[in-house]
Design a protein around this motif. Structure first.
Motif, short mmCIF file in Angstrom:
data_model
loop_
_atom_site.label_atom_id
_atom_site.label_comp_id
_atom_site.label_asym_id
_atom_site.label_seq_id
_atom_site.Cartn_x
_atom_site.Cartn_y
_atom_site.Cartn_z
N ASP A 189 15.78 4.87 0.49
CA ASP A 189 16.88 5.81 0.68
C ASP A 189 17.14 6.06 2.16
N ARG A 190 16.08 6.09 2.95
CA ARG A 190 16.26 6.28 4.38
C ARG A 190 16.95 5.08 5.01
N GLU A 191 16.62 3.88 4.59
CA GLU A 191 17.28 2.68 5.10
C GLU A 191 18.75 2.66 4.69
N LEU A 192 19.06 3.16 3.49
CA LEU A 192 20.44 3.22 3.05
C LEU A 192 21.28 4.13 3.95
N ALA A 193 20.73 5.29 4.30
CA ALA A 193 21.44 6.21 5.19
C ALA A 193 21.65 5.59 6.56
N SER A 194 20.62 4.90 7.07
CA SER A 194 20.71 4.29 8.39
C SER A 194 21.76 3.19 8.42
N SER A 195 21.76 2.32 7.42
CA SER A 195 22.71 1.21 7.40
C SER A 195 24.13 1.71 7.21
N SER A 196 24.32 2.77 6.44
CA SER A 196 25.66 3.32 6.23
C SER A 196 26.25 3.85 7.52
N SER A 197 25.47 4.65 8.25
CA SER A 197 25.97 5.19 9.52
C SER A 197 26.15 4.11 10.55
N SER A 198 25.27 3.10 10.56
CA SER A 198 25.39 2.01 11.54
C SER A 198 26.67 1.23 11.31
N SER A 199 27.03 0.99 10.05
CA SER A 199 28.27 0.26 9.76
C SER A 199 29.47 1.04 10.25
N ALA A 200 29.47 2.36 10.05
CA ALA A 200 30.59 3.17 10.54
C ALA A 200 30.68 3.13 12.05
N VAL A 201 29.53 3.17 12.73
CA VAL A 201 29.50 3.11 14.19
C VAL A 201 30.10 1.81 14.68
N VAL A 202 29.67 0.70 14.11
CA VAL A 202 30.15 -0.61 14.56
C VAL A 202 31.64 -0.74 14.32
N HIS A 203 32.12 -0.31 13.16
CA HIS A 203 33.54 -0.44 12.83
C HIS A 203 34.40 0.35 13.80
N GLN A 204 34.08 1.61 14.02
CA GLN A 204 34.88 2.43 14.91
C GLN A 204 34.78 1.96 16.35
N CYS A 205 33.58 1.58 16.76
CA CYS A 205 33.38 1.11 18.14
C CYS A 205 34.20 -0.14 18.41
N GLU A 206 34.13 -1.10 17.52
CA GLU A 206 34.84 -2.37 17.71
C GLU A 206 36.34 -2.17 17.69
N GLY A 207 36.85 -1.41 16.71
CA GLY A 207 38.30 -1.24 16.59
C GLY A 207 38.91 -0.57 17.80
N LEU A 208 38.32 0.52 18.25
CA LEU A 208 38.86 1.24 19.39
C LEU A 208 38.73 0.44 20.67
N THR A 209 37.61 -0.26 20.82
CA THR A 209 37.40 -1.05 22.04
C THR A 209 38.37 -2.21 22.13
N VAL A 210 38.66 -2.85 21.02
CA VAL A 210 39.63 -3.95 21.02
C VAL A 210 41.00 -3.46 21.48
N LEU A 211 41.44 -2.32 20.97
CA LEU A 211 42.74 -1.78 21.35
C LEU A 211 42.78 -1.40 22.83
N LEU A 212 41.72 -0.77 23.31
CA LEU A 212 41.69 -0.36 24.72
C LEU A 212 41.64 -1.57 25.65
N ASN A 213 40.85 -2.57 25.30
CA ASN A 213 40.79 -3.78 26.14
C ASN A 213 42.12 -4.53 26.12
N LEU A 214 42.77 -4.58 24.96
CA LEU A 214 44.07 -5.24 24.87
C LEU A 214 45.10 -4.51 25.73
N SER A 215 45.09 -3.18 25.68
CA SER A 215 46.02 -2.41 26.50
C SER A 215 45.75 -2.63 27.99
N SER A 216 44.48 -2.68 28.37
CA SER A 216 44.16 -2.92 29.77
C SER A 216 44.66 -4.27 30.25
#
Length: 308
Positions: A189-216
């Protein structure tokens, strides 16, 4: 600790859309309104000591030149829309230089500048939806946690997901209070919580960074500011021909283009300042490692109480 919210970050998408509307308004006016003008005054040409003689072979020159109607044919007020139309027609006639100028105006000045503003709007909307709408992500992540996950772990997971856009998962959650749960917690159960939050982190990090780098990148190759400075420099250099009756001047369309570029710059720096992560987000693997480490550190600080 919560992400600090102020009038810009809370309503970043609204401010960006307003700036975009102002940009479109001024840019449209600048495209259709003359930005340069050419005028020819024939009087200095026939003045004493001027470039044209008063008579040639006994024939007065001034009446002949006036009959050619040179000022009427040469005088012009030019807008960017007129310039691109004329350049396209000359390109179809085989003018290579006109083709290069046409590409520079349509692609680098008009298209890329407009595209950069659209990307900035998308980044601002993404930021507000993923960060200050992050409670939805957090609720989805915590809703899937089994009942054996303690309240401290749930709070840690929600804080990690909420601060995912910074990609700097530091000590965002203070040391939790001792849990009142009894028994040993399930590792799976602890691994499930960790993987769930990690996936959200990666998704939001990648999406926003791609847009900012493209704008730059787009801001660096967009050339509306270069065009404005080019018109100013050319106009100032052409002042040397006033003595022979040739006048090149700036028109009100240039002011509209300058205002549009000012809103472009303001939007870019506002979005970049608020949305840019404080740590390097170009390597999403770092985000995963940091988020997993943060969750594990929170788990290690939560004491387990044996049943009485």
């Amino acid at each position: 600790a919560r992400i600090p919210r102020n009038i810009l970050s809370d309503k970043l998408a609204v401010w960006t859309v307003l700036f975009f509307a102002a940009f479109v308004t001024f840019f449209s006016v600048g495209l259709t309104t003359p930005v340069m003008a050419l005028r020819i005054n024939m009087d200095p040409l026939f003045a004493e000591g001027g470039p044209l003689p008063s008579h040639i072979l006994g024939i007065p020159v001034e009446p002949v030149v006036e009959n050619l109607k040179i000022p009427e044919k040469a005088n012009a007020d030019v807008s960017l829309l007129q310039a691109t139309t004329e350049l396209l027609s000359w390109t179809q006639e085989g003018e290579v230089n006109s083709f290069i100028a046409y590409v520079m105006l349509t692609c680098f000045v008009i298209a890329l500048t407009s595209l950069d503003m659209l990307v900035l709007v998308a980044a601002a909307v993404y930021y507000n939806l993923s960060v200050f709408g992050g409670s939805m992500e957090g609720s989805r992540a915590t809703a899937t946690l089994p009942a054996t996950i303690t309240a401290a772990e749930t709070a840690a997971t929600s804080a990690v997901v909420t601060t995912a856009h910074y990609c700097q998962i530091e000590s965002t959650v203070s040391t939790p209070t001792p849990s009142t749960a009894y028994g040993r917690r399930d590792d799976r159960d602890r691994e499930l919580a960790s993987s769930s939050s990690s996936s959200a982190v990666v998704h939001q990090c990648e999406g926003l960074t791609v847009l900012l780098n493209l704008s730059s990148m787009l801001r660096k190759i967009a050339m509306l500011d270069v065009l404005i400075m080019g018109i100013v420099v050319v106009t100032l250099c052409m002042s040397m021909y006033h003595k022979v009756g040739i006048y090149v001047s700036m028109r009100e369309g240039l002011l509209a283009l300058t205002a549009a570029e000012a809103f472009h710059y303001a939007t870019y720096y506002m979005v970049q300042a608020i949305c840019s992560p404080k740590q390097d987000c170009r390597r999403p693997s770092n985000c995963v490692a940091m988020s997993e480490f943060d969750l594990q550190s929170q788990d290690s600080t939560t004491p387990m109480l044996a049943p009485m």
